[in-house]
Structure formats: structure tokens, C-alpha cells
Design a protein around this motif. Structure first.
Motif, PDB file in Angstrom:
ATOM      1  N   CYS A   1       0.864  -1.175   0.000  1.00  0.00           N
ATOM      2  CA  CYS A   1       0.000   0.000   0.000  1.00  0.00           C
ATOM      3  C   CYS A   1       0.905   1.230   0.000  1.00  0.00           C
ATOM      4  N   PHE A   2       0.765   2.045  -1.043  1.00  0.00           N
ATOM      5  CA  PHE A   2       1.560   3.264  -1.163  1.00  0.00           C
ATOM      6  C   PHE A   2       0.658   4.482  -1.031  1.00  0.00           C
ATOM      7  N   PHE A   3       1.161   5.492  -0.335  1.00  0.00           N
ATOM      8  CA  PHE A   3       0.523   6.798  -0.336  1.00  0.00           C
ATOM      9  C   PHE A   3       1.394   7.668  -1.222  1.00  0.00           C
ATOM     10  N   VAL A   4       0.794   8.193  -2.276  1.00  0.00           N
ATOM     11  CA  VAL A   4       1.534   8.899  -3.308  1.00  0.00           C
ATOM     12  C   VAL A   4       1.188  10.384  -3.230  1.00  0.00           C
ATOM     13  N   LEU A   5       2.210  11.193  -2.969  1.00  0.00           N
ATOM     14  CA  LEU A   5       2.045  12.640  -2.877  1.00  0.00           C
ATOM     15  C   LEU A   5       2.453  13.254  -4.218  1.00  0.00           C
ATOM     16  N   ILE A   6       1.563  14.024  -4.795  1.00  0.00           N
ATOM     17  CA  ILE A   6       1.811  14.590  -6.117  1.00  0.00           C
ATOM     18  C   ILE A   6       1.753  16.106  -6.052  1.00  0.00           C
ATOM     19  N   ARG A   7       2.806  16.709  -6.607  1.00  0.00           N
ATOM     20  CA  ARG A   7       2.830  18.158  -6.812  1.00  0.00           C
ATOM     21  C   ARG A   7       2.819  18.392  -8.314  1.00  0.00           C
TER      22      ARG A   7
ATOM     23  N   VAL B   1      -2.703   3.883  -3.155  1.00  0.00           N
ATOM     24  CA  VAL B   1      -2.520   2.932  -4.245  1.00  0.00           C
ATOM     25  C   VAL B   1      -2.215   1.565  -3.654  1.00  0.00           C
ATOM     26  N   ARG B   2      -2.990   0.564  -4.032  1.00  0.00           N
ATOM     27  CA  ARG B   2      -2.819  -0.806  -3.519  1.00  0.00           C
ATOM     28  C   ARG B   2      -2.362  -1.690  -4.675  1.00  0.00           C
ATOM     29  N   VAL B   3      -1.185  -2.293  -4.520  1.00  0.00           N
ATOM     30  CA  VAL B   3      -0.594  -3.144  -5.559  1.00  0.00           C
ATOM     31  C   VAL B   3       0.035  -4.381  -4.930  1.00  0.00           C
ATOM     32  N   GLU B   4       0.474  -5.304  -5.785  1.00  0.00           N
ATOM     33  CA  GLU B   4       1.070  -6.549  -5.303  1.00  0.00           C
ATOM     34  C   GLU B   4       2.417  -6.314  -4.633  1.00  0.00           C
ATOM     35  N   ASN B   5       3.248  -5.441  -5.235  1.00  0.00           N
ATOM     36  CA  ASN B   5       4.608  -5.246  -4.728  1.00  0.00           C
ATOM     37  C   ASN B   5       5.193  -3.965  -5.322  1.00  0.00           C
ATOM     38  N   ALA B   6       6.463  -3.701  -5.007  1.00  0.00           N
ATOM     39  CA  ALA B   6       7.118  -2.483  -5.477  1.00  0.00           C
ATOM     40  C   ALA B   6       7.219  -2.447  -7.001  1.00  0.00           C
ATOM     41  N   ARG B   7       7.452  -3.570  -7.634  1.00  0.00           N
ATOM     42  CA  ARG B   7       7.532  -3.614  -9.096  1.00  0.00           C
ATOM     43  C   ARG B   7       6.193  -3.206  -9.706  1.00  0.00           C
ATOM     44  N   ALA B   8       5.105  -3.671  -9.128  1.00  0.00           N
ATOM     45  CA  ALA B   8       3.777  -3.294  -9.630  1.00  0.00           C
ATOM     46  C   ALA B   8       3.534  -1.796  -9.419  1.00  0.00           C
ATOM     47  N   TYR B   9       4.034  -1.253  -8.302  1.00  0.00           N
ATOM     48  CA  TYR B   9       3.910   0.193  -8.095  1.00  0.00           C
ATOM     49  C   TYR B   9       4.682   0.947  -9.174  1.00  0.00           C
TER      50      TYR B   9
ATOM     51  N   MET C   1       4.105   0.597   6.088  1.00  0.00           N
ATOM     52  CA  MET C   1       4.730  -0.570   6.697  1.00  0.00           C
ATOM     53  C   MET C   1       3.704  -1.422   7.450  1.00  0.00           C
ATOM     54  N   GLU C   2       2.678  -0.757   7.979  1.00  0.00           N
ATOM     55  CA  GLU C   2       1.653  -1.469   8.744  1.00  0.00           C
ATOM     56  C   GLU C   2       0.389  -0.634   8.770  1.00  0.00           C
ATOM     57  N   GLN C   3      -0.732  -1.267   8.507  1.00  0.00           N
ATOM     58  CA  GLN C   3      -2.017  -0.592   8.634  1.00  0.00           C
ATOM     59  C   GLN C   3      -2.452  -0.712  10.084  1.00  0.00           C
ATOM     60  N   ILE C   4      -2.591   0.403  10.743  1.00  0.00           N
ATOM     61  CA  ILE C   4      -2.941   0.408  12.163  1.00  0.00           C
ATOM     62  C   ILE C   4      -4.446   0.484  12.355  1.00  0.00           C
ATOM     63  N   LYS C   5      -5.102   1.261  11.517  1.00  0.00           N
ATOM     64  CA  LYS C   5      -6.570   1.359  11.583  1.00  0.00           C
ATOM     65  C   LYS C   5      -7.104   1.650  10.196  1.00  0.00           C
ATOM     66  N   SER C   6      -8.200   1.023   9.865  1.00  0.00           N
ATOM     67  CA  SER C   6      -8.897   1.294   8.625  1.00  0.00           C
ATOM     68  C   SER C   6     -10.382   1.075   8.873  1.00  0.00           C
ATOM     69  N   THR C   7     -11.174   2.071   8.557  1.00  0.00           N
ATOM     70  CA  THR C   7     -12.614   1.925   8.729  1.00  0.00           C
ATOM     71  C   THR C   7     -13.326   2.808   7.723  1.00  0.00           C
ATOM     72  N   THR C   8     -14.521   2.435   7.386  1.00  0.00           N
ATOM     73  CA  THR C   8     -15.387   3.293   6.576  1.00  0.00           C
ATOM     74  C   THR C   8     -16.539   3.823   7.438  1.00  0.00           C
ATOM     75  N   MET C   9     -16.554   3.450   8.704  1.00  0.00           N
ATOM     76  CA  MET C   9     -17.654   3.815   9.594  1.00  0.00           C
ATOM     77  C   MET C   9     -17.530   5.278  10.046  1.00  0.00           C
ATOM     78  N   LEU C  10     -18.639   6.007   9.944  1.00  0.00           N
ATOM     79  CA  LEU C  10     -18.688   7.368  10.451  1.00  0.00           C
ATOM     80  C   LEU C  10     -19.095   7.362  11.926  1.00  0.00           C
ATOM     81  N   PRO C  11     -18.617   8.308  12.711  1.00  0.00           N
ATOM     82  CA  PRO C  11     -18.952   8.351  14.140  1.00  0.00           C
ATOM     83  C   PRO C  11     -20.339   8.945  14.371  1.00  0.00           C
TER      84      PRO C  11
END
Length: 153
Positions: A68-74, A112-120, A142-152
């Protein structure tokens, strides 16, 4: 169309967020109502756009999407034509799970969710071949600590 959300609606929405596949009987029992009024409330909230698409959450790693990559674009380009091509490029790529336009130094952030670095790298090369960007920074999660789609609610 606008809709007023009361405590019963919030209880229904919370139940649906936890498990949208549960029966109307189960939801009605949980919120202290009967099936028909619960169905009517759900229908009204769908029509008003409060309830959107229903889907299933898949386990990305179990399906081989381990990176899982977070891609910052300028970008130095802000014309409508460039933006249209950029948005189309993002929409055409299933690897892009989320895309946000930001205020501040970074113009866009992508998840961005991919199989590996080569796919990225393949994703990256395809993206920059379609649209010009000033700077791209990719951050590997490196690690997903929390993921939710639930609103409070």
C-alpha cells in the motif's frame, strides 16, 4: 432532497455500517422497531443520498495486494485540460483506491494498492506517461494500524 436524521435513523445507520448484510428483522430488533418502518427509513435515506453504494470489504493482503503506497503529487499544471486528463488517468486505474485534492504544498494524495514495489513502478510509469507532474513522492505503508469506513454517528 433533504432528510432529517433522528436517533432511530442513526441507530439504523450504525447497524448498517457494522453489517449491511444483516436482515431487516435483525436491524428492526436492534433499533426497537418493526420491519416496515425500518425499511421505509432506509429507502428514504437511500433516496436522499445518505446511504450510498453497498459493497463488500475484501482483504487486500489475502488476495495478494501486499503493498500500500501513499503517493504525494505536486504539479505546476492547474489548467482544466490537464486536470481532466489527470482525473481520467486516476479513474482508469483500479490500483488507486482513493484520491484527494489537497490544500497546501501537496496538490494530490493517492492511496494505491498493488502486489509489490515492481507493480507500483509500473503504475507510476504509466501515470507519468499520461500526465505531466512536477514531483511525485511515494510512501510505503509498513503497517495498517486502523482502517474503517464507519462514520462516528
Amino acid at each position: 432532497m433533504s432528510v432529517r436524521i433522528d436517533d432511530t435513523d442513526r441507530k439504523i445507520l450504525a447497524a448498517l455500517q457494522r453489517d449491511a448484510s444483516q436482515s431487516l428483522d435483525d436491524i428492526a430488533r436492534e433499533v426497537g422497531s418493526s420491519k416496515t418502518p425500518v425499511w421505509n427509513r432506509i429507502r428514504k435515506m437511500r433516496e436522499a443520498g445518505v446511504i450510498g453504494q453497498q459493497t463488500v470489504v475484501l482483504d487486500a493482503e489475502a488476495l495478494g495486494f501486499e503493498a500500500c503506497f501513499f503517493v504525494l503529487i505536486r504539479t505546476s499544471e492547474h489548467e482544466a485540460d490537464w486536470q481532466g486528463r489527470f482525473l481520467k488517468a486516476l479513474q482508469d486505474r483500479p490500483e488507486v483506491q482513493e484520491a484527494h485534492r489537497l490544500a497546501g504544498d501537496i496538490d494530490y494524495i493517492l492511496k494505491v494498492r498493488v502486489e509489490n514495489a515492481r507493480a507500483y513502478d509500473s503504475f507510476y510509469q504509466a501515470l507519468i506517461s499520461e500526465v505531466r507532474v512536477h514531483n511525485v513522492t511515494a510512501l510505503l505503508s509498513m503497517e495498517q494500524i486502523k482502517s474503517t469506513t464507519m462514520l462516528p454517528l
